[in-house]
Design a protein around this motif. Structure first.
Motif, PDB file in Angstrom:
ATOM      1  N   SER A 133     -20.261 -43.214 -14.594  1.00 15.00           N
ATOM      2  CA  SER A 133     -21.103 -42.570 -13.583  1.00 15.00           C
ATOM      3  C   SER A 133     -20.749 -42.986 -12.158  1.00 15.00           C
ATOM      4  O   SER A 133     -20.861 -42.182 -11.235  1.00 15.00           O
ATOM      5  N   SER A 134     -20.309 -44.218 -11.951  1.00 15.73           N
ATOM      6  CA  SER A 134     -19.942 -44.622 -10.591  1.00 15.73           C
ATOM      7  C   SER A 134     -18.677 -43.881 -10.138  1.00 15.73           C
ATOM      8  O   SER A 134     -18.564 -43.482  -8.978  1.00 15.73           O
ATOM      9  N   ARG A 193     -19.672 -40.304  -9.192  1.00 18.43           N
ATOM     10  CA  ARG A 193     -20.233 -40.242  -7.831  1.00 18.43           C
ATOM     11  C   ARG A 193     -19.130 -40.320  -6.780  1.00 18.43           C
ATOM     12  O   ARG A 193     -19.129 -39.577  -5.795  1.00 18.43           O
ATOM     13  N   GLU A 194     -18.197 -41.219  -6.985  1.00 18.81           N
ATOM     14  CA  GLU A 194     -17.074 -41.380  -6.050  1.00 18.81           C
ATOM     15  C   GLU A 194     -16.272 -40.073  -5.946  1.00 18.81           C
ATOM     16  O   GLU A 194     -15.896 -39.634  -4.857  1.00 18.81           O
TER      17      GLU A 194
END
Length: 141
Positions: free
Chosen positions: A117-118, A121-122
């Motif tokens: 998920s990170s 987002r990036e």
């Protein structure tokens, strides 16, 4: 009461002139960009809802639309009457932005499939940057 009528009339003129100006940009590329906008919204909704599998389907559709867009000529090039070396340079820049976006989308597909998920987002941020770059450089409609 007269102020609201005046405001409505002004808004009507603004909207209608936008529609008329937009009509001159009715190209294959414009159609792809409309589809891309719709797929982006659907993908974003799926990511927010936690449906990564469906989001991956939208990413695959986005990649296809960008691949089709790569061979199109932005309306701005015709509008600015680009020819010769300048057309060649601008076309290469356009294709570079499209290719970079496709690379980001492929990375996004991997991040969605792995549940990172990170990274998702990036990559959403990177897509936004690509959008801004593409629109500021190649969009005149």
């Amino acid at each position: 009461m007269k102020k609201s009528l005046l405001a409505a009339a002004i808004m009507s003129m603004v909207c209608s002139s936008t529609v008329f100006a937009h009509g001159s940009c009715d190209t294959e590329l414009h159609g792809y960009m409309i589809n891309i906008k719709d797929e982006m919204r659907a993908m974003s909704s799926d990511v927010k809802a936690g449906d990564s599998q469906s989001a991956v389907g939208h990413v695959e559709a986005l990649i296809t639309y960008f691949e089709k867009s790569r061979s199109e000529v932005p309306h701005k090039f015709n509008h600015d009457d680009l020819k010769g070396e300048e057309l060649k340079i601008q076309t290469a820049e356009y294709q570079k932005v499209v290719d970079s976006t496709i690379t980001i989308l492929k990375d996004l597909k991997g991040a969605l499939q792995s549940g990172d998920s990170s990274k998702v987002r990036e990559l959403f941020g990177a897509i936004g940057e690509q959008r801004n770059l593409g629109h500021s450089s190649f969009k005149d409609c």
